[in-house]
Design a protein around this motif. Structure first.
Motif, PDB file in Angstrom:
ATOM      1  N   VAL A  22       4.356  -6.443  11.955  1.00  0.00           N
ATOM      2  CA  VAL A  22       4.057  -6.050  10.578  1.00  0.00           C
ATOM      3  C   VAL A  22       4.389  -4.567  10.489  1.00  0.00           C
ATOM      4  O   VAL A  22       3.786  -3.743  11.182  1.00  0.00           O
ATOM      5  CB  VAL A  22       2.573  -6.294  10.228  1.00  0.00           C
ATOM      6  N   ILE A  23       5.380  -4.254   9.675  1.00  0.00           N
ATOM      7  CA  ILE A  23       5.906  -2.892   9.631  1.00  0.00           C
ATOM      8  C   ILE A  23       5.631  -2.269   8.271  1.00  0.00           C
ATOM      9  O   ILE A  23       5.934  -2.874   7.232  1.00  0.00           O
ATOM     10  CB  ILE A  23       7.431  -2.928   9.908  1.00  0.00           C
ATOM     11  N   GLY A  24       5.055  -1.085   8.275  1.00  0.00           N
ATOM     12  CA  GLY A  24       4.788  -0.361   7.030  1.00  0.00           C
ATOM     13  C   GLY A  24       5.912   0.610   6.733  1.00  0.00           C
ATOM     14  O   GLY A  24       6.354   1.340   7.626  1.00  0.00           O
ATOM     15  N   HIS A  34       6.802   3.645   9.196  1.00  0.00           N
ATOM     16  CA  HIS A  34       5.793   4.615   9.656  1.00  0.00           C
ATOM     17  C   HIS A  34       4.778   3.974  10.583  1.00  0.00           C
ATOM     18  O   HIS A  34       4.034   4.659  11.266  1.00  0.00           O
ATOM     19  CB  HIS A  34       5.094   5.312   8.479  1.00  0.00           C
ATOM     20  N   HIS A  35       4.757   2.642  10.597  1.00  0.00           N
ATOM     21  CA  HIS A  35       3.789   1.981  11.478  1.00  0.00           C
ATOM     22  C   HIS A  35       4.269   0.570  11.778  1.00  0.00           C
ATOM     23  O   HIS A  35       4.780  -0.116  10.904  1.00  0.00           O
ATOM     24  CB  HIS A  35       2.415   1.927  10.806  1.00  0.00           C
ATOM     25  N   MET A  45      -3.790  -9.976  10.094  1.00  0.00           N
ATOM     26  CA  MET A  45      -3.885  -8.582   9.641  1.00  0.00           C
ATOM     27  C   MET A  45      -4.061  -8.595   8.131  1.00  0.00           C
ATOM     28  O   MET A  45      -3.360  -9.335   7.414  1.00  0.00           O
ATOM     29  CB  MET A  45      -2.624  -7.817  10.025  1.00  0.00           C
ATOM     30  N   ALA A  47      -3.755  -6.103   5.113  1.00  0.00           N
ATOM     31  CA  ALA A  47      -3.178  -4.779   4.878  1.00  0.00           C
ATOM     32  C   ALA A  47      -3.135  -4.467   3.391  1.00  0.00           C
ATOM     33  O   ALA A  47      -3.156  -5.369   2.550  1.00  0.00           O
ATOM     34  CB  ALA A  47      -1.773  -4.716   5.460  1.00  0.00           C
ATOM     35  N   GLN A  48      -3.072  -3.186   3.087  1.00  0.00           N
ATOM     36  CA  GLN A  48      -2.993  -2.738   1.696  1.00  0.00           C
ATOM     37  C   GLN A  48      -1.695  -1.986   1.444  1.00  0.00           C
ATOM     38  O   GLN A  48      -1.125  -1.381   2.362  1.00  0.00           O
ATOM     39  CB  GLN A  48      -4.127  -1.755   1.396  1.00  0.00           C
ATOM     40  N   THR A  50      -0.628   1.343  -0.115  1.00  0.00           N
ATOM     41  CA  THR A  50      -1.399   2.580  -0.278  1.00  0.00           C
ATOM     42  C   THR A  50      -0.505   3.692  -0.805  1.00  0.00           C
ATOM     43  O   THR A  50       0.688   3.489  -1.053  1.00  0.00           O
ATOM     44  CB  THR A  50      -1.968   3.037   1.082  1.00  0.00           C
ATOM     45  N   HIS A  52       0.607   5.848   0.987  1.00  0.00           N
ATOM     46  CA  HIS A  52       1.627   6.092   2.027  1.00  0.00           C
ATOM     47  C   HIS A  52       2.549   4.898   2.257  1.00  0.00           C
ATOM     48  O   HIS A  52       3.622   5.059   2.819  1.00  0.00           O
ATOM     49  CB  HIS A  52       0.940   6.443   3.358  1.00  0.00           C
ATOM     50  N   THR A  53       2.088   3.723   1.868  1.00  0.00           N
ATOM     51  CA  THR A  53       2.836   2.492   2.162  1.00  0.00           C
ATOM     52  C   THR A  53       3.300   1.823   0.874  1.00  0.00           C
ATOM     53  O   THR A  53       2.480   1.390   0.064  1.00  0.00           O
ATOM     54  CB  THR A  53       1.926   1.516   2.954  1.00  0.00           C
ATOM     55  N   ILE A  56       6.057  -3.597   2.913  1.00  0.00           N
ATOM     56  CA  ILE A  56       5.639  -4.142   4.206  1.00  0.00           C
ATOM     57  C   ILE A  56       6.696  -5.145   4.635  1.00  0.00           C
ATOM     58  O   ILE A  56       7.067  -6.026   3.856  1.00  0.00           O
ATOM     59  CB  ILE A  56       4.257  -4.819   4.097  1.00  0.00           C
TER      60      ILE A  56
HETATM   61  N1  TRP Z   1      -1.896   4.716   7.294  1.00  0.00           N
HETATM   62  C1  TRP Z   1      -1.268   3.632   6.583  1.00  0.00           C
HETATM   63  C2  TRP Z   1      -1.520   3.793   5.084  1.00  0.00           C
HETATM   64  O1  TRP Z   1      -2.598   4.201   4.687  1.00  0.00           O
HETATM   65  C3  TRP Z   1      -1.844   2.332   7.121  1.00  0.00           C
HETATM   66  C4  TRP Z   1      -1.301   1.114   6.456  1.00  0.00           C
HETATM   67  C5  TRP Z   1      -1.710   0.653   5.242  1.00  0.00           C
HETATM   68  C6  TRP Z   1      -0.305   0.191   6.927  1.00  0.00           C
HETATM   69  N2  TRP Z   1      -1.038  -0.476   4.918  1.00  0.00           N
HETATM   70  C7  TRP Z   1      -0.164  -0.797   5.914  1.00  0.00           C
HETATM   71  C8  TRP Z   1       0.482   0.077   8.079  1.00  0.00           C
HETATM   72  C9  TRP Z   1       0.732  -1.850   6.051  1.00  0.00           C
HETATM   73  C10 TRP Z   1       1.365  -0.975   8.195  1.00  0.00           C
HETATM   74  C11 TRP Z   1       1.493  -1.931   7.189  1.00  0.00           C
HETATM   75  O2  TRP Z   1      -0.629   3.517   4.279  1.00  0.00           O
END
Ligand code: TRP
Length: 76
Positions: A22-24, A34-35, A45, A47-48, A50, A52-53, A56
């Motif tokens: 799962v890649i952000g 970034h992740h 998982m 996830a939101q 955000t 920063h994201t 996905i």
């Molecule tokens: N620090 C990231 C953020 O706040 C964490 C994150 C949120 C994330 N949603 C994600 C990482 C989905 C991977 C995929 O945006």
């Protein structure tokens, strides 16, 4: 601009194989990874989207549930 997150920002990813990624991806001018989170079979998982994201990416076989419905990603 409204910064608050709603339940609509959530996505549920359930891995149907080992090694699902799962890649952000970053929000803004520059779209980059970034992740990366690795899930094994059966792991979930939640996830939101955000500040920063903005996107996905899911690699591998999984079930993805979002406010738009359910979709399955295929493995290779
Ligand atoms: N620090 C990231 C953020 O706040 C964490 C994150 C949120 C994330 N949603 C994600 C990482 C989905 C991977 C995929 O945006």
């Amino acid at each position: 601009m409204e910064k608050r997150l709603s339940s609509n920002d959530y996505v549920i990813i359930k891995a149907l194989d080992d090694g699902v990624n799962v890649i952000g991806l970053t929000r803004g001018q520059d779209t980059r990874f970034h992740h990366s989170e690795k899930l094994d079979k059966g792991e979930v998982m939640i996830a939101q989207f955000t500040e920063h994201t903005s996107a996905i990416k899911v690699r591998g076989k999984s079930q993805i549930i979002s406010p738009f419905g359910e979709v399955f990603s295929d493995g290779k």
